[in-house]
Design a protein around this motif. Sequence first.
Motif, PDB file in Angstrom:
ATOM      1  N   SER A   1       0.808  -1.222   0.000  1.00  0.00           N
ATOM      2  CA  SER A   1       0.000   0.000   0.000  1.00  0.00           C
ATOM      3  C   SER A   1       0.842   1.273   0.000  1.00  0.00           C
ATOM      4  O   SER A   1       0.298   2.373   0.008  1.00  0.00           O
ATOM      5  N   ILE A   2       2.168   1.157  -0.048  1.00  0.00           N
ATOM      6  CA  ILE A   2       3.051   2.325  -0.004  1.00  0.00           C
ATOM      7  C   ILE A   2       3.332   2.848  -1.410  1.00  0.00           C
ATOM      8  O   ILE A   2       3.561   2.078  -2.343  1.00  0.00           O
ATOM      9  N   GLU A   3       3.340   4.159  -1.554  1.00  0.00           N
ATOM     10  CA  GLU A   3       3.715   4.822  -2.807  1.00  0.00           C
ATOM     11  C   GLU A   3       5.240   4.765  -2.914  1.00  0.00           C
ATOM     12  O   GLU A   3       5.940   5.193  -2.012  1.00  0.00           O
ATOM     13  N   THR A   4       5.764   4.240  -4.021  1.00  0.00           N
ATOM     14  CA  THR A   4       7.187   3.888  -4.075  1.00  0.00           C
ATOM     15  C   THR A   4       8.042   4.780  -4.975  1.00  0.00           C
ATOM     16  O   THR A   4       9.229   4.492  -5.157  1.00  0.00           O
ATOM     17  N   GLN A   5       7.514   5.860  -5.532  1.00  0.00           N
ATOM     18  CA  GLN A   5       8.289   6.607  -6.527  1.00  0.00           C
ATOM     19  C   GLN A   5       9.564   7.215  -5.954  1.00  0.00           C
ATOM     20  O   GLN A   5      10.602   7.236  -6.628  1.00  0.00           O
ATOM     21  N   VAL A   6       9.518   7.712  -4.723  1.00  0.00           N
ATOM     22  CA  VAL A   6      10.738   8.247  -4.107  1.00  0.00           C
ATOM     23  C   VAL A   6      11.752   7.130  -3.908  1.00  0.00           C
ATOM     24  O   VAL A   6      12.955   7.314  -4.150  1.00  0.00           O
ATOM     25  N   LEU A   7      11.279   5.976  -3.483  1.00  0.00           N
ATOM     26  CA  LEU A   7      12.169   4.832  -3.293  1.00  0.00           C
ATOM     27  C   LEU A   7      12.770   4.376  -4.616  1.00  0.00           C
ATOM     28  O   LEU A   7      13.948   4.006  -4.682  1.00  0.00           O
ATOM     29  N   GLU A   8      11.972   4.414  -5.669  1.00  0.00           N
ATOM     30  CA  GLU A   8      12.465   4.022  -6.996  1.00  0.00           C
ATOM     31  C   GLU A   8      13.533   4.993  -7.483  1.00  0.00           C
ATOM     32  O   GLU A   8      14.562   4.580  -8.045  1.00  0.00           O
ATOM     33  N   ASP A   9      13.303   6.289  -7.288  1.00  0.00           N
ATOM     34  CA  ASP A   9      14.308   7.280  -7.687  1.00  0.00           C
ATOM     35  C   ASP A   9      15.606   7.099  -6.906  1.00  0.00           C
ATOM     36  O   ASP A   9      16.702   7.225  -7.465  1.00  0.00           O
ATOM     37  N   PHE A  10      15.472   6.795  -5.605  1.00  0.00           N
ATOM     38  CA  PHE A  10      16.682   6.548  -4.807  1.00  0.00           C
ATOM     39  C   PHE A  10      17.416   5.308  -5.314  1.00  0.00           C
ATOM     40  O   PHE A  10      18.647   5.289  -5.372  1.00  0.00           O
ATOM     41  N   ALA A  11      16.664   4.279  -5.696  1.00  0.00           N
ATOM     42  CA  ALA A  11      17.293   3.048  -6.190  1.00  0.00           C
ATOM     43  C   ALA A  11      18.136   3.320  -7.428  1.00  0.00           C
ATOM     44  O   ALA A  11      19.210   2.736  -7.601  1.00  0.00           O
ATOM     45  N   VAL A  12      17.666   4.233  -8.288  1.00  0.00           N
ATOM     46  CA  VAL A  12      18.438   4.599  -9.482  1.00  0.00           C
ATOM     47  C   VAL A  12      19.760   5.238  -9.073  1.00  0.00           C
ATOM     48  O   VAL A  12      20.839   4.866  -9.557  1.00  0.00           O
ATOM     49  N   GLN A  13      19.687   6.216  -8.169  1.00  0.00           N
ATOM     50  CA  GLN A  13      20.898   6.901  -7.724  1.00  0.00           C
ATOM     51  C   GLN A  13      21.823   5.939  -6.986  1.00  0.00           C
ATOM     52  O   GLN A  13      23.048   5.974  -7.173  1.00  0.00           O
ATOM     53  N   TYR A  14      21.244   5.070  -6.170  1.00  0.00           N
ATOM     54  CA  TYR A  14      22.054   4.125  -5.399  1.00  0.00           C
ATOM     55  C   TYR A  14      22.806   3.172  -6.326  1.00  0.00           C
ATOM     56  O   TYR A  14      23.985   2.886  -6.111  1.00  0.00           O
ATOM     57  N   TYR A  15      22.137   2.707  -7.376  1.00  0.00           N
ATOM     58  CA  TYR A  15      22.802   1.819  -8.329  1.00  0.00           C
ATOM     59  C   TYR A  15      23.954   2.534  -9.037  1.00  0.00           C
ATOM     60  O   TYR A  15      25.028   1.952  -9.238  1.00  0.00           O
ATOM     61  N   GLN A  16      23.732   3.788  -9.389  1.00  0.00           N
ATOM     62  CA  GLN A  16      24.794   4.540 -10.068  1.00  0.00           C
ATOM     63  C   GLN A  16      26.027   4.693  -9.180  1.00  0.00           C
ATOM     64  O   GLN A  16      27.159   4.678  -9.667  1.00  0.00           O
ATOM     65  N   ASP A  17      25.802   4.812  -7.860  1.00  0.00           N
ATOM     66  CA  ASP A  17      26.916   4.944  -6.918  1.00  0.00           C
ATOM     67  C   ASP A  17      27.492   3.600  -6.504  1.00  0.00           C
ATOM     68  O   ASP A  17      28.655   3.517  -6.101  1.00  0.00           O
ATOM     69  N   ASN A  18      26.655   2.540  -6.574  1.00  0.00           N
ATOM     70  CA  ASN A  18      27.070   1.222  -6.081  1.00  0.00           C
ATOM     71  C   ASN A  18      26.660   0.131  -7.080  1.00  0.00           C
ATOM     72  O   ASN A  18      25.775  -0.680  -6.797  1.00  0.00           O
ATOM     73  N   PRO A  19      27.287   0.083  -8.233  1.00  0.00           N
ATOM     74  CA  PRO A  19      26.844  -0.846  -9.289  1.00  0.00           C
ATOM     75  C   PRO A  19      27.014  -2.318  -8.934  1.00  0.00           C
ATOM     76  O   PRO A  19      26.408  -3.175  -9.574  1.00  0.00           O
ATOM     77  N   ASP A  20      27.822  -2.631  -7.924  1.00  0.00           N
ATOM     78  CA  ASP A  20      28.048  -4.034  -7.570  1.00  0.00           C
ATOM     79  C   ASP A  20      27.146  -4.513  -6.441  1.00  0.00           C
ATOM     80  O   ASP A  20      27.290  -5.649  -5.968  1.00  0.00           O
ATOM     81  N   ILE A  21      26.247  -3.650  -5.982  1.00  0.00           N
ATOM     82  CA  ILE A  21      25.239  -4.072  -5.013  1.00  0.00           C
ATOM     83  C   ILE A  21      23.903  -4.144  -5.728  1.00  0.00           C
ATOM     84  O   ILE A  21      23.454  -3.161  -6.324  1.00  0.00           O
TER      85      ILE A  21
END
Length: 325
Positions: A108-128
């Motif tokens: 039931s949670i709106e996830t767009q902020v979490l999705e945007d963070f996941a993009v940035q996190y992957y760019q900073d940590n491609p091996d996680i």
Amino acid sequence: MKSKQESIFSSKTLTYFLQLTETMNYTQAAQILGITQPALTQQIKKLERTVGAPLFYSVSKKLRLSDAGYTMLHATHNIYELLNEATDEIQQTTSANHGQIHLGILTSIETQVLEDFAVQYYQDNPDIHVTFHMLTRKEIWDGLENNEIDLAIMYLPDDSIKNWKPYDSKKIMSEDLLFIHHNDELADKKRIKPKKTLDCPWVMYPVGYYLDQMVSEEYKNQMVDQPDIVARFTQPGQIYRFMKATNTYSALPKSYLMSLPDRDEITTASFDPQIKFDLSFVYRKAKDQIPRIAQFLEQFDSYLQEKDYYQRLDDIVAKKQGGAK
């Protein structure tokens, strides 16, 4: 030849036993496990022969745990607890820059902020590698207990869990549940009493979902009738679309409503008294000491320090509106 310990404590045997203790129904447990009922019955009988006592008994066709069953259940939970602790201890020596992170997110949670963070996190940590699992509360708690998810993102407080001792939580932000309607007579009201929301049918989350329980409890506390709920959906977008198409009432989190490009077209009000709760991370104790988990939480903190949750929702809406022009 297998030893008695190997017969009792095989992974399959414990899984079958635990599933049956959860459903207390052989047919349901077998369906969940993906096996036949006779196969499940055979495994449980084999376990009972090994321990030398019946683990279950029936009363009026209802299955119950025997004293031996409760002892086995307690021992099984202790085994899983030790395995989880060992796994976490091992992972605390691993690298902060490699591995996987499994997030269990309430459906039931709106996830767009979490999705945007996941993009940035992957760019900073491609091996996680980060995996989002959209789950019910029961699935989240099962996943936490079995160490299948590292971090849960859910609403608190959650009274459905009686034993918080193995868990820690970290607040992300405070949420406000807002009443949504199309009633012109209520358009100027910023706050609304529950008794004023009963003149029209509602659409809501399924029975047992967190926000459905929040509404139900508040209306009970205010000693007013429960809303007449004519449709139920698991996701906020489904509820919102049904509400708009049918002119029914509903209640959704402020964060979801702020994420809508057409939010200026809907009428909302806070409940009086407010229905508030927290969006939080929940995890097993010491899980935040695992390097990659600690780094993930630290980077998420930094992400929200630059702009808070609601500011980031505003940015998301602005991008959508700009793209639509």
